[in-house]
Design a protein around this motif. Structure first.
Motif, PDB file in Angstrom:
ATOM      1  N   LEU A 160       0.837  -1.204   0.000  1.00 19.17           N
ATOM      2  CA  LEU A 160       0.000   0.000   0.000  1.00 19.17           C
ATOM      3  C   LEU A 160       0.871   1.253   0.000  1.00 19.17           C
ATOM      4  N   ASN A 161       1.993   1.201   0.716  1.00 11.81           N
ATOM      5  CA  ASN A 161       2.915   2.343   0.728  1.00 11.81           C
ATOM      6  C   ASN A 161       3.527   2.578  -0.652  1.00 11.81           C
ATOM      7  N   TYR A 162       3.922   1.482  -1.322  1.00 16.84           N
ATOM      8  CA  TYR A 162       4.473   1.619  -2.685  1.00 16.84           C
ATOM      9  C   TYR A 162       3.441   2.240  -3.616  1.00 16.84           C
ATOM     10  N   ARG A 163       2.193   1.795  -3.497  1.00 16.95           N
ATOM     11  CA  ARG A 163       1.126   2.308  -4.355  1.00 16.95           C
ATOM     12  C   ARG A 163       0.866   3.786  -4.085  1.00 16.95           C
ATOM     13  N   PHE A 164       0.851   4.140  -2.811  1.00 15.19           N
ATOM     14  CA  PHE A 164       0.621   5.539  -2.430  1.00 15.19           C
ATOM     15  C   PHE A 164       1.746   6.420  -2.967  1.00 15.19           C
ATOM     16  N   ASP A 165       2.996   5.992  -2.741  1.00 17.41           N
ATOM     17  CA  ASP A 165       4.150   6.764  -3.220  1.00 17.41           C
ATOM     18  C   ASP A 165       4.165   6.841  -4.749  1.00 17.41           C
ATOM     19  N   PHE A 166       3.802   5.728  -5.397  1.00 15.09           N
ATOM     20  CA  PHE A 166       3.732   5.710  -6.864  1.00 15.09           C
ATOM     21  C   PHE A 166       2.777   6.788  -7.359  1.00 15.09           C
ATOM     22  N   SER A 167       1.619   6.887  -6.713  1.00 12.86           N
ATOM     23  CA  SER A 167       0.625   7.898  -7.088  1.00 12.86           C
ATOM     24  C   SER A 167       1.177   9.308  -6.902  1.00 12.86           C
ATOM     25  N   ILE A 168       1.824   9.548  -5.755  1.00 15.28           N
ATOM     26  CA  ILE A 168       2.353  10.882  -5.449  1.00 15.28           C
ATOM     27  C   ILE A 168       3.419  11.299  -6.463  1.00 15.28           C
ATOM     28  N   TYR A 169       4.377  10.412  -6.723  1.00 18.76           N
ATOM     29  CA  TYR A 169       5.476  10.770  -7.632  1.00 18.76           C
ATOM     30  C   TYR A 169       5.036  10.793  -9.090  1.00 18.76           C
ATOM     31  N   ASN A 170       4.058   9.960  -9.426  1.00 16.53           N
ATOM     32  CA  ASN A 170       3.522   9.972 -10.781  1.00 16.53           C
ATOM     33  C   ASN A 170       2.860  11.325 -11.071  1.00 16.53           C
ATOM     34  N   GLN A 171       2.078  11.822 -10.103  1.00 17.59           N
ATOM     35  CA  GLN A 171       1.424  13.133 -10.252  1.00 17.59           C
ATOM     36  C   GLN A 171       2.468  14.249 -10.305  1.00 17.59           C
ATOM     37  N   ALA A 185      11.444  16.316 -14.215  1.00 20.97           N
ATOM     38  CA  ALA A 185      10.487  15.244 -14.505  1.00 20.97           C
ATOM     39  C   ALA A 185      11.207  13.925 -14.785  1.00 20.97           C
ATOM     40  N   LYS A 186      12.341  13.989 -15.470  1.00 16.38           N
ATOM     41  CA  LYS A 186      13.112  12.769 -15.758  1.00 16.38           C
ATOM     42  C   LYS A 186      13.627  12.130 -14.469  1.00 16.38           C
ATOM     43  N   GLU A 187      14.084  12.955 -13.538  1.00 19.82           N
ATOM     44  CA  GLU A 187      14.573  12.439 -12.249  1.00 19.82           C
ATOM     45  C   GLU A 187      13.423  11.815 -11.461  1.00 19.82           C
ATOM     46  N   THR A 188      12.268  12.468 -11.501  1.00 13.47           N
ATOM     47  CA  THR A 188      11.103  11.934 -10.792  1.00 13.47           C
ATOM     48  C   THR A 188      10.656  10.619 -11.417  1.00 13.47           C
ATOM     49  N   MET A 189      10.750  10.515 -12.747  1.00 14.31           N
ATOM     50  CA  MET A 189      10.330   9.293 -13.425  1.00 14.31           C
ATOM     51  C   MET A 189      11.167   8.086 -12.994  1.00 14.31           C
ATOM     52  N   LYS A 190      12.428   8.311 -12.648  1.00 16.09           N
ATOM     53  CA  LYS A 190      13.271   7.204 -12.147  1.00 16.09           C
ATOM     54  C   LYS A 190      12.691   6.651 -10.845  1.00 16.09           C
ATOM     55  N   ILE A 191      12.197   7.555  -9.988  1.00 17.70           N
ATOM     56  CA  ILE A 191      11.577   7.135  -8.727  1.00 17.70           C
ATOM     57  C   ILE A 191      10.279   6.377  -9.019  1.00 17.70           C
ATOM     58  N   VAL A 192       9.499   6.891  -9.964  1.00 23.43           N
ATOM     59  CA  VAL A 192       8.228   6.255 -10.345  1.00 23.43           C
ATOM     60  C   VAL A 192       8.476   4.829 -10.837  1.00 23.43           C
ATOM     61  N   GLU A 193       9.463   4.666 -11.702  1.00 26.40           N
ATOM     62  CA  GLU A 193       9.754   3.339 -12.270  1.00 26.40           C
ATOM     63  C   GLU A 193      10.231   2.367 -11.194  1.00 26.40           C
ATOM     64  N   ASP A 194      11.036   2.873 -10.256  1.00 27.75           N
ATOM     65  CA  ASP A 194      11.511   2.025  -9.161  1.00 27.75           C
ATOM     66  C   ASP A 194      10.343   1.558  -8.295  1.00 27.75           C
ATOM     67  N   LEU A 195       9.432   2.471  -7.970  1.00 28.38           N
ATOM     68  CA  LEU A 195       8.265   2.106  -7.160  1.00 28.38           C
ATOM     69  C   LEU A 195       7.378   1.110  -7.900  1.00 28.38           C
ATOM     70  N   TYR A 196       7.192   1.336  -9.194  1.00 30.91           N
ATOM     71  CA  TYR A 196       6.345   0.445  -9.989  1.00 30.91           C
ATOM     72  C   TYR A 196       6.901  -0.981  -9.998  1.00 30.91           C
ATOM     73  N   SER A 197       8.222  -1.098 -10.005  1.00 24.93           N
ATOM     74  CA  SER A 197       8.850  -2.425 -10.025  1.00 24.93           C
ATOM     75  C   SER A 197       8.595  -3.194  -8.726  1.00 24.93           C
ATOM     76  N   LYS A 198       8.282  -2.477  -7.648  1.00 22.66           N
ATOM     77  CA  LYS A 198       8.090  -3.109  -6.338  1.00 22.66           C
ATOM     78  C   LYS A 198       6.630  -3.468  -6.058  1.00 22.66           C
ATOM     79  N   ILE A 199       5.711  -2.942  -6.868  1.00 17.07           N
ATOM     80  CA  ILE A 199       4.279  -3.140  -6.596  1.00 17.07           C
ATOM     81  C   ILE A 199       3.837  -4.525  -7.023  1.00 17.07           C
ATOM     82  N   ASP A 200       3.001  -5.150  -6.185  1.00 15.78           N
ATOM     83  CA  ASP A 200       2.404  -6.432  -6.506  1.00 15.78           C
ATOM     84  C   ASP A 200       1.395  -6.229  -7.645  1.00 15.78           C
ATOM     85  N   LYS A 201       1.686  -6.806  -8.810  1.00 14.96           N
ATOM     86  CA  LYS A 201       0.860  -6.551 -10.007  1.00 14.96           C
ATOM     87  C   LYS A 201      -0.416  -7.387 -10.060  1.00 14.96           C
TER      88      LYS A 201
END
Length: 205
Positions: A160-171, A185-201
């Motif tokens: 849930l934390n990964y999902r919440f953070d993903f939403s925040i950084y994606n926005q 935006a490019k630097e933020t996208m690196k964080i977004v991609e890292d969080l996405y890799s950790k989320i249970d799909k």
């Protein structure tokens, strides 16, 4: 309190937290088992957020105003602030700017009685959403960056934390692009991609 109803309410609420796009169904399910004003407020909040996400801002305002009317009868200051943080932009998107501004003043007033962290989280996040609607994307980007810096994990469930953070950084990434700060935006996208890799799909995101 009926323990079986409480269990079913909690199950529906967890399902909503994992899959907010299903807020209307989850909200109605929660409402079926809600046993107090606090739980009814959370149920209407879920439905109001989902209607807002779908662009039905008039219905969203109706659900969120009902949520606020319910939570006013309870002692939950946190839920009052959370409901207001969604009701304010819903009013704004429905074209009701005066009501939006008035409720933002109310949110700021109520947040003064809360710990500094809680107060900042609700006021910054809500003001950022207002800036989005007003298309002041550079202001929104700065506010969202400040929000991300001070954010603490909202749950003890890692996914849930990964999902919440993903939403925040994606926005944040989106408004940085709209503002024209592409390198940020490019630097933020690196964080977004890292969080996405950790989320249970297994559960949609």
């Amino acid at each position: 309190i009926d323990s079986e109803k409480q269990k079913k309410f909690n199950e529906a609420n967890l399902n909503y937290l994992k899959n907010p796009s299903d807020g209307l169904t989850s909200g109605k399910e929660m409402l079926k088992y809600a046993q107090n004003n606090h739980e009814r407020a959370i149920s209407y909040l879920a439905m109001g957020k989902q209607r807002s996400d779908k662009g039905d801002f008039v219905k969203s305002v109706e659900y969120l105003q009902t949520a606020f009317d319910q939570v006013k009868k309870s002692d939950s200051a946190d839920v009052k602030l959370e409901v207001l943080s969604y009701l304010i932009p819903a009013y704004r998107r429905a074209g009701l700017i005066v009501q939006s501004d008035e409720n933002f003043q109310l949110l700021k007033q109520l947040s003064k009685d809360q710990p500094a962290y809680t107060s900042k989280i609700y006021t910054i996040f809500t003001e950022a959403k207002m800036a989005d609607i007003d298309q002041d994307f550079c202001k929104s980007a700065q506010l969202r960056k400040n929000f991300a810096k001070i954010l603490q994990p909202p749950s003890d469930i890692p996914d849930l934390n990964y999902r919440f953070d993903f939403s925040i950084y994606n926005q944040l990434c989106y408004v940085q692009i709209k503002c024209g700060t592409i390198e940020d935006a490019k630097e933020t996208m690196k964080i977004v991609e890292d969080l996405y890799s950790k989320i249970d799909k297994k559960t949609p995101i």
